[in-house]
Design a protein around this motif. Structure first.
Motif, PDB file in Angstrom:
ATOM      1  N   ALA A   1      40.505  30.569  29.715  1.00 30.32           N
ATOM      2  CA  ALA A   1      41.478  30.790  28.598  1.00 30.32           C
ATOM      3  C   ALA A   1      41.642  32.201  28.489  1.00 30.32           C
ATOM      4  CB  ALA A   1      41.348  29.741  27.663  1.00 30.32           C
ATOM      5  N   LEU A   2      40.506  32.780  27.856  1.00 25.90           N
ATOM      6  CA  LEU A   2      40.315  34.063  27.471  1.00 25.90           C
ATOM      7  C   LEU A   2      41.004  35.225  28.532  1.00 25.90           C
ATOM      8  CD1 LEU A   2      36.871  34.388  25.622  1.00 25.90           C
ATOM      9  CD2 LEU A   2      39.006  34.728  24.656  1.00 25.90           C
ATOM     10  N   ALA A   3      40.514  34.889  29.593  1.00 27.72           N
ATOM     11  CA  ALA A   3      40.970  35.846  31.085  1.00 27.72           C
ATOM     12  C   ALA A   3      42.458  35.618  31.087  1.00 27.72           C
ATOM     13  CB  ALA A   3      40.349  35.322  31.984  1.00 27.72           C
ATOM     14  N   GLU A   4      43.155  34.846  30.722  1.00 29.26           N
ATOM     15  CA  GLU A   4      44.573  34.548  30.634  1.00 29.26           C
ATOM     16  C   GLU A   4      45.609  35.234  29.543  1.00 29.26           C
ATOM     17  OE1 GLU A   4      45.324  30.325  31.286  1.00 29.26           O
ATOM     18  OE2 GLU A   4      44.342  30.306  33.279  1.00 29.26           O
ATOM     19  N   LEU A   5      44.618  35.631  28.485  1.00 27.84           N
ATOM     20  CA  LEU A   5      45.402  36.073  27.465  1.00 27.84           C
ATOM     21  C   LEU A   5      45.848  37.587  27.601  1.00 27.84           C
ATOM     22  CD1 LEU A   5      43.121  35.215  24.269  1.00 27.84           C
ATOM     23  CD2 LEU A   5      45.237  33.974  24.816  1.00 27.84           C
ATOM     24  N   GLY A   6      46.807  37.914  27.010  1.00 29.71           N
ATOM     25  CA  GLY A   6      47.216  39.253  27.142  1.00 29.71           C
ATOM     26  C   GLY A   6      46.115  40.181  26.726  1.00 29.71           C
ATOM     27  N   SER A   7      45.802  41.366  27.633  1.00 28.25           N
ATOM     28  CA  SER A   7      44.861  42.255  27.358  1.00 28.25           C
ATOM     29  C   SER A   7      43.463  41.539  27.272  1.00 28.25           C
ATOM     30  CB  SER A   7      45.178  43.095  26.276  1.00 28.25           C
ATOM     31  OG  SER A   7      46.478  43.897  26.655  1.00 28.25           O
ATOM     32  N   PRO A   8      42.835  40.813  27.995  1.00 29.38           N
ATOM     33  CA  PRO A   8      41.718  40.284  27.716  1.00 29.38           C
ATOM     34  C   PRO A   8      40.642  41.327  27.696  1.00 29.38           C
ATOM     35  CG  PRO A   8      42.377  39.890  30.041  1.00 29.38           C
ATOM     36  CD  PRO A   8      43.564  40.759  29.510  1.00 29.38           C
ATOM     37  N   PRO A   9      39.633  41.113  27.026  1.00 30.11           N
ATOM     38  CA  PRO A   9      38.336  42.014  27.131  1.00 30.11           C
ATOM     39  C   PRO A   9      37.448  41.922  28.430  1.00 30.11           C
ATOM     40  CG  PRO A   9      37.787  40.049  25.915  1.00 30.11           C
ATOM     41  CD  PRO A   9      39.177  39.850  26.295  1.00 30.11           C
ATOM     42  N   GLY A  10      36.952  43.066  28.802  1.00 32.83           N
ATOM     43  CA  GLY A  10      36.359  43.054  30.002  1.00 32.83           C
ATOM     44  C   GLY A  10      35.355  42.185  30.329  1.00 32.83           C
ATOM     45  N   TRP A  11      34.348  41.765  29.336  1.00 34.48           N
ATOM     46  CA  TRP A  11      33.205  41.352  29.406  1.00 34.48           C
ATOM     47  C   TRP A  11      33.418  39.362  29.756  1.00 34.48           C
ATOM     48  CZ3 TRP A  11      32.984  36.910  26.513  1.00 34.48           C
ATOM     49  CH2 TRP A  11      33.665  36.698  25.241  1.00 34.48           C
ATOM     50  N   VAL A  12      34.608  39.318  29.699  1.00 36.29           N
ATOM     51  CA  VAL A  12      34.879  37.884  30.096  1.00 36.29           C
ATOM     52  C   VAL A  12      34.879  37.960  31.505  1.00 36.29           C
ATOM     53  CG1 VAL A  12      36.949  36.128  30.242  1.00 36.29           C
ATOM     54  CG2 VAL A  12      36.416  37.412  27.874  1.00 36.29           C
ATOM     55  N   PHE A  13      35.382  38.652  32.235  1.00 32.52           N
ATOM     56  CA  PHE A  13      35.229  38.692  33.588  1.00 32.52           C
ATOM     57  C   PHE A  13      33.947  38.885  34.112  1.00 32.52           C
ATOM     58  CE2 PHE A  13      39.713  40.144  32.747  1.00 32.52           C
ATOM     59  CZ  PHE A  13      40.349  39.102  33.169  1.00 32.52           C
ATOM     60  N   THR A  14      33.012  39.593  33.699  1.00 33.61           N
ATOM     61  CA  THR A  14      31.569  39.708  33.906  1.00 33.61           C
ATOM     62  C   THR A  14      30.937  38.301  33.735  1.00 33.61           C
ATOM     63  OG1 THR A  14      31.720  41.965  33.267  1.00 33.61           O
ATOM     64  CG2 THR A  14      29.601  40.962  33.408  1.00 33.61           C
ATOM     65  N   ARG A  15      31.253  37.800  32.456  1.00 35.32           N
ATOM     66  CA  ARG A  15      30.673  36.314  32.430  1.00 35.32           C
ATOM     67  C   ARG A  15      31.229  35.514  33.393  1.00 35.32           C
ATOM     68  NH1 ARG A  15      28.389  39.049  29.423  1.00 35.32           N
ATOM     69  NH2 ARG A  15      27.601  38.812  27.436  1.00 35.32           N
ATOM     70  N   LEU A  16      32.319  35.499  33.732  1.00 31.94           N
ATOM     71  CA  LEU A  16      32.861  34.528  34.633  1.00 31.94           C
ATOM     72  C   LEU A  16      32.313  34.765  36.127  1.00 31.94           C
ATOM     73  CD1 LEU A  16      36.657  34.432  33.805  1.00 31.94           C
ATOM     74  CD2 LEU A  16      35.205  32.555  33.966  1.00 31.94           C
ATOM     75  N   ALA A  17      32.079  36.144  36.288  1.00 29.37           N
ATOM     76  CA  ALA A  17      31.318  36.335  37.793  1.00 29.37           C
ATOM     77  C   ALA A  17      29.799  35.930  37.613  1.00 29.37           C
ATOM     78  CB  ALA A  17      31.253  37.844  37.836  1.00 29.37           C
ATOM     79  N   GLU A  18      29.227  35.924  36.583  1.00 30.90           N
ATOM     80  CA  GLU A  18      27.636  35.552  36.820  1.00 30.90           C
ATOM     81  C   GLU A  18      27.875  33.828  36.537  1.00 30.90           C
ATOM     82  OE1 GLU A  18      26.775  36.710  32.616  1.00 30.90           O
ATOM     83  OE2 GLU A  18      26.327  38.915  33.380  1.00 30.90           O
ATOM     84  N   ASP A  19      28.930  33.361  36.137  1.00 38.58           N
ATOM     85  CA  ASP A  19      29.118  31.703  35.887  1.00 38.58           C
ATOM     86  C   ASP A  19      29.151  31.482  37.567  1.00 38.58           C
ATOM     87  OD1 ASP A  19      29.329  29.377  34.561  1.00 38.58           O
ATOM     88  OD2 ASP A  19      31.694  29.297  35.461  1.00 38.58           O
ATOM     89  N   VAL A  20      30.122  31.984  38.138  1.00 39.52           N
ATOM     90  CA  VAL A  20      30.345  31.560  39.740  1.00 39.52           C
ATOM     91  C   VAL A  20      29.016  32.016  40.547  1.00 39.52           C
ATOM     92  CG1 VAL A  20      31.359  32.748  41.964  1.00 39.52           C
ATOM     93  CG2 VAL A  20      32.796  32.425  39.606  1.00 39.52           C
ATOM     94  N   LEU A  21      28.336  33.029  40.353  1.00 45.21           N
ATOM     95  CA  LEU A  21      27.188  33.112  40.981  1.00 45.21           C
ATOM     96  C   LEU A  21      26.108  32.277  40.651  1.00 45.21           C
ATOM     97  CD1 LEU A  21      26.916  37.086  40.956  1.00 45.21           C
ATOM     98  CD2 LEU A  21      27.420  35.560  42.821  1.00 45.21           C
TER      99      LEU A  21
END
Length: 609
Positions: free
Chosen positions: A372-392
């Protein structure tokens, strides 16, 4: 307190002595320079708390409600609250909601003859102004139409018209006409006009025809804002509180601002309740009272204010002023996340990360909050880092690689250092593609130079020695080794037996150095510091939770911690736990942990034999 008579009586008893007293000192000093701010005390009446004000819904509730409206029939709601929602939608996104706002105005005019005509026209002008449709205002000549019958307009209309003529909104600028309209509105008792005129006089402007001293005008304005005891009184009295809070006309007075906010809170206003709690939290200008702070913070939280829910959740999470209760904190963060606001989603995601061991069944909720954070306007970069870690972590190094790379590319584009570093290491680990290697090196170099972190220097040494297609590239590896040495951040090499004997009382400098390197994100130092905290028993549960979360940001910590645990393991169960750590690291980082895992498995099997 019910009805308007007691309040009206209070206004007469409170305002008139101030009005009379204010005339003399101002007249005596009229020939000298006017003060920039007024020393004026205007206090709220004593009341019995009662739910008079109807709380304003959150933005997400307001937009959801009007987003589902069919535009044909107004809901069975007090028209004053519908008008308030019109203003709220303009504040949220005037352009997006312009069609809905126009329909709301049309239906209000159809259902209430008193609203039709000038009221509806002014509402449309304000909506177009908020949406930035200034050319439309000129083309449709709406302001000119409103100004066509000035004599019959109430004071607030004249105040708005004065703004339009002063700023050239929908008409040609005309300062003289703007001043005349403003004074007419002021003499008729319009609060905004009175406050604006007072500020102009205090600024030294020569207003021909205006003879009301500023202090008298401000008392009249404040009295008009209090007005009747109706459902929107809190919206008006909050204006008085803000004047004392901001100190732009009256001298800043935190206690008076607080008293007016508490007045609104006691009448049921959630935003005022939050401001009261905030005054106690900051403890500036008033006497702090934790019990009172908790009372109003609970009120604001129960009313659905996201920031109040987060603040109260922090107290329950930390056990500050209230008994520690993680379940209550979680409920509050969940409620805050339903707002869809960045702050609520962030707090929920971080809470579930920090307390993953307490709520393992809610890991999917953490992922949903991150998405949900990733879909907000101008999301913070750390969110995508956490999502990557989550996928791995969920899918493993190889199955999740492509999806993780996509997230990390977004993190790197947003200049998240951890994401940038992880992306670089994944690109370098692919081998066989010189372009990937060079891009990875470039990202690590940027991270080291820009963010001042030392982890990338170690990764660069390893990359040039072992992972380049034409490795070893000794000269480049030595260069980064020299960089690391120059900034004096090589890992402290503390043997396990020494780590178990380390004592903050006897070895304060070594403990401080270890902690500093852990803060830099050095994997071995972080692992050693975590083990030191566990062995020494010097850290609280909250401190341990912080360091575990902090360590989770950096690659290689699990591997380093697993090696330590293998060295400390005294039972088969402890060895198995250490192997599990290495397996987790292998799933996330692949080849970097493969050798350590293989060595640990061989050692484990050898020991078992």
């Amino acid at each position: 307190m019910s009805g308007s008579k007691p309040l009206t009586a209070w206004l007469r008893s409170r305002a008139m002595p101030l009005l009379i007293a204010s005339l003399l000192p101002f007249s005596a000093s009229a020939q000298t320079s006017a003060p920039k701010l007024l020393d004026l005390e205007f206090r709220p009446p004593e009341i019995t708390p009662a739910p008079v004000c109807i709380p304003q819904e959150s933005d997400i509730v307001t937009t959801a409600f009007w987003g589902e409206w069919d535009g044909k029939t107004l809901p069975d709601v007090d028209p004053a609250l519908i008008k308030r929602d019109i203003n709220r939608l303009q504040y949220i996104d005037a352009r997006k909601w312009s069609e809905t706002i126009n329909l709301m105005i049309t239906r209000l005019a159809e259902s209430d003859p008193g609203y039709a005509g000038a009221n509806a026209l002014l509402a449309r002008i304000r909506a177009m102004e908020a949406a930035g449709n200034f050319q439309g205002l000129r083309d449709e000549k709406l302001v000119e139409q409103l100004a066509g019958d000035i004599a019959g307009l109430p004071p607030r209309f004249k105040y708005d018209l004065s703004r339009f003529f002063r700023d050239g909104i929908g008409v040609q600028k005309d300062t003289d006409r703007a001043n005349a309209l403003l004074q007419e509105a002021g003499y008729a008792g319009d609060a905004d006009a009175l406050l604006t005129l007072s500020r102009m006089v205090l600024d030294g402007e020569d207003l021909e025809g205006w003879a009301v001293p500023p202090d008298m005008a401000v008392v009249m304005a404040f009295g008009a804002l209090v007005g009747e005891m109706d459902a929107t009184i809190c919206d008006r009295t909050a204006r008085i509180a803000r004047e004392y809070h901001n100190g732009k006309i009256v001298r800043r007075d935190p206690q008076l601002a607080y008293d007016w906010f508490r007045f609104g809170a006691d009448l049921g206003d959630a935003n005022s309740a939050w401001k009261v709690a905030e005054y106690h939290i900051e403890a500036e200008g008033i006497e702090k009272d934790n019990a009172e702070m908790l009372h109003y913070l609970q009120q604001a939280s129960d009313s659905g204010l996201t920031f109040a829910q987060i603040e109260l959740g922090r107290l329950y999470e930390a056990g500050a002023l209230v008994d520690k209760d993680l379940d209550t904190a979680l409920d509050l963060y969940r409620a805050a996340a339903t707002s869809g606001l960045r702050s609520g989603l962030t707090r929920l995601a971080l809470f579930l990360q920090v307390h993953a061991e307490d709520y393992p069944e809610l890991d999917d909720h953490r992922t949903k909050a991150l998405l949900a954070l990733a879909e907000l306007g101008s999301p913070p970069g750390w969110v995508f880092t956490r999502l990557a870690e989550d996928v791995l972590d969920r899918r493993g190094r190889w199955a999740g690689q492509d999806q993780a790379l996509g997230y990390l590319e977004k993190a790197a584009a947003l200049k998240d250092m951890d994401g940038m570093t992880s992306l670089a290491e994944m690109l370098i680990a692919r081998r066989g593609n010189p372009a990937d290697f060079e891009r990875g090196v470039s990202l690590l170099s940027y991270a080291s130079a820009t963010f001042g972190r030392v982890n990338p220097t170690t990764s660069l040494q390893s990359a040039f020695l072992c992972q380049a297609v034409d490795s070893p590239r000794v000269a480049e590896a030595r260069y980064w080794q020299d960089i690391e040495a120059a900034i004096d951040n090589a890992n402290l090499d503390i043997r396990p037996e020494s780590l178990s004997l380390l004592n903050p009382q006897d070895d304060p400098l070594q403990v401080a150095s270890l902690q500093s390197q852990a803060l830099y994100g050095r994997a071995n130092s972080l692992a050693s510091y975590l083990k030191f905290l566990e062995l020494s028993g010097t850290a609280s549960a909250d401190q341990l939770a912080f360091w575990k979360t902090y360590a989770g940001q950096y690659p290689g910590v699990l591997q380093a911690l697993a090696k330590l645990e293998m060295q400390f393991a005294g039972t088969p169960q402890q060895q198995a736990a250490a192997l599990d750590l290495l397996r987790r690291e292998y799933r996330q980082t692949g080849t970097k942990a493969a050798l350590a895992l293989a060595e640990a498995i061989i050692k484990d099997e050898t020991d078992a034999a």
